[in-house]
Design an enzyme around this catalytic site. Structure first.
Site, PDB file in Angstrom:
ATOM      1  N   GLY A  49       0.777  -1.185   0.116  1.00  0.00           N
ATOM      2  CA  GLY A  49       0.137   0.019   0.020  1.00  0.00           C
ATOM      3  C   GLY A  49       0.865   1.263   0.203  1.00  0.00           C
ATOM      4  O   GLY A  49       1.750   1.352  -0.940  1.00  0.00           O
ATOM      5  N   GLU A  50       0.597   2.117   1.032  1.00  0.00           N
ATOM      6  CA  GLU A  50       1.745   3.444   1.079  1.00  0.00           C
ATOM      7  C   GLU A  50       2.032   3.378   2.467  1.00  0.00           C
ATOM      8  O   GLU A  50       1.381   3.491   3.241  1.00  0.00           O
ATOM      9  CB  GLU A  50       0.785   4.542   0.692  1.00  0.00           C
ATOM     10  N   SER A  51       3.324   3.084   2.660  1.00  0.00           N
ATOM     11  CA  SER A  51       3.926   2.851   4.078  1.00  0.00           C
ATOM     12  C   SER A  51       3.561   4.069   4.681  1.00  0.00           C
ATOM     13  O   SER A  51       3.464   4.161   6.013  1.00  0.00           O
ATOM     14  CB  SER A  51       5.382   2.610   3.765  1.00  0.00           C
ATOM     15  N   CYS A  81       5.866  -5.306   0.287  1.00  0.00           N
ATOM     16  CA  CYS A  81       6.282  -3.839  -0.216  1.00  0.00           C
ATOM     17  C   CYS A  81       6.233  -3.004   0.831  1.00  0.00           C
ATOM     18  O   CYS A  81       7.091  -2.789   1.596  1.00  0.00           O
ATOM     19  CB  CYS A  81       5.139  -3.905  -1.382  1.00  0.00           C
ATOM     20  N   ARG A 110      12.435   3.903  -0.307  1.00  0.00           N
ATOM     21  CA  ARG A 110      11.361   3.811  -0.767  1.00  0.00           C
ATOM     22  C   ARG A 110      11.383   4.141  -2.522  1.00  0.00           C
ATOM     23  O   ARG A 110      12.267   5.162  -2.706  1.00  0.00           O
ATOM     24  CB  ARG A 110      10.389   4.862  -0.128  1.00  0.00           C
ATOM     25  N   ARG A 145       6.172   0.045  -7.405  1.00  0.00           N
ATOM     26  CA  ARG A 145       6.833   1.121  -6.676  1.00  0.00           C
ATOM     27  C   ARG A 145       7.516   0.552  -5.389  1.00  0.00           C
ATOM     28  O   ARG A 145       7.224   0.872  -4.331  1.00  0.00           O
ATOM     29  CB  ARG A 145       5.964   2.276  -6.263  1.00  0.00           C
ATOM     30  N   HIS A 185       4.691  -8.277  -4.450  1.00  0.00           N
ATOM     31  CA  HIS A 185       3.396  -8.592  -3.878  1.00  0.00           C
ATOM     32  C   HIS A 185       2.844  -9.977  -4.262  1.00  0.00           C
ATOM     33  O   HIS A 185       2.222 -10.179  -5.207  1.00  0.00           O
ATOM     34  CB  HIS A 185       2.422  -7.596  -4.661  1.00  0.00           C
ATOM     35  N   GLU A 187       0.828 -11.747  -3.109  1.00  0.00           N
ATOM     36  CA  GLU A 187      -1.002 -11.835  -2.802  1.00  0.00           C
ATOM     37  C   GLU A 187      -1.506 -11.381  -4.175  1.00  0.00           C
ATOM     38  O   GLU A 187      -2.539 -11.655  -4.031  1.00  0.00           O
ATOM     39  CB  GLU A 187      -1.220 -10.982  -1.660  1.00  0.00           C
TER      40      GLU A 187
END
Ligand code: GLN
Length: 200
Positions: A49-51, A81, A110, A145, A185, A187
């Site tokens: 997601g977005e850390s 990720c 990142r 990313r 990822h 998943e």
């Protein structure tokens, strides 16, 4: 293996896919969004997601400290990720207020695979899968990313590499004790072998 109760941090990102993977393997997946949801879990998956956002939401939901406490007591983590970033010891190019759990001795940068490869797929050779009798076929890995591992501590095992922007093989899957982290990822593909490896 008896069914296990596995938490999947559900604050933001690809949590549903991880819960599906856990359930397809016959375990119980718990959507963790509040401290009470941590009761009785044997492991925690932190999704992509977005850390920066996940870090903020961990604070505002009151989850950061109890999760850190469970990690300190030995709970196993699987970070993918953004989840890898959150489990690492050091974040480069993070936001100043971004926090991480520091349960695996990695420094990660990142979004540093380079513009040309913001998103890419690669077939990974993962000898640890064959060693655990999970087959020797390559693992199709989806990178979005992705974090770039810049430093690996002595107690961290590198399980797979891909060629980084400089062309050199670069760590993308690492293990330390019961913790597993992937820059990609797992998943988002139907291959459940990495979930199986971690749950094992
Ligand atoms: N770039 C994201 C971050 O810094 C991670 C991307 C992902 O999880 N797909 O958190």
């Amino acid at each position: 293996m008896p069914p296990r109760r596995i938490g999947v941090l559900g604050l933001q990102g690809a949590a549903v896919e991880h819960r599906d993977a856990v359930e397809r393997l016959g375990h119980v997946a718990v959507d963790v969004r509040r401290p009470a949801h941590l009761a009785g879990i044997e492991g925690l998956i932190i999704p992509g997601g977005e850390s920066t956002t996940i870090s903020m939401l961990l604070e505002s939901s009151g989850l950061f400290d109890p999760v850190a406490g469970l990690f300190a007591e030995g709970m196993a983590g699987f970070g993918t990720c953004a989840g890898m970033i959150l489990m690492s010891a050091r974040i480069l190019d993070g936001r100043d207020d971004q926090r991480c759990f520091g349960v695996i001795d990695l420094a990660v940068r990142r979004n540093a695979f380079g513009r040309q490869s913001e998103s890419f797929e690669a077939d990974l050779e993962i000898p640890a899968l064959a060693e655990s009798e999970l087959g020797s076929e390559p693992f199709r890995a989806v990178f979005i990313r992705a974090p770039y591992v810049e430093a690996v501590g002595d107690d961290v095992e590198v399980l797979a590499r891909v060629r980084g922007p400089g062309g050199d093989p670069h760590p993308v899957l690492c293990r330390s004790g019961d913790h597993l982290v992937a820059a990609f990822h797992p998943e988002l593909t139907p291959d459940l072998r990495l979930h199986r490896l971690w749950l094992g």
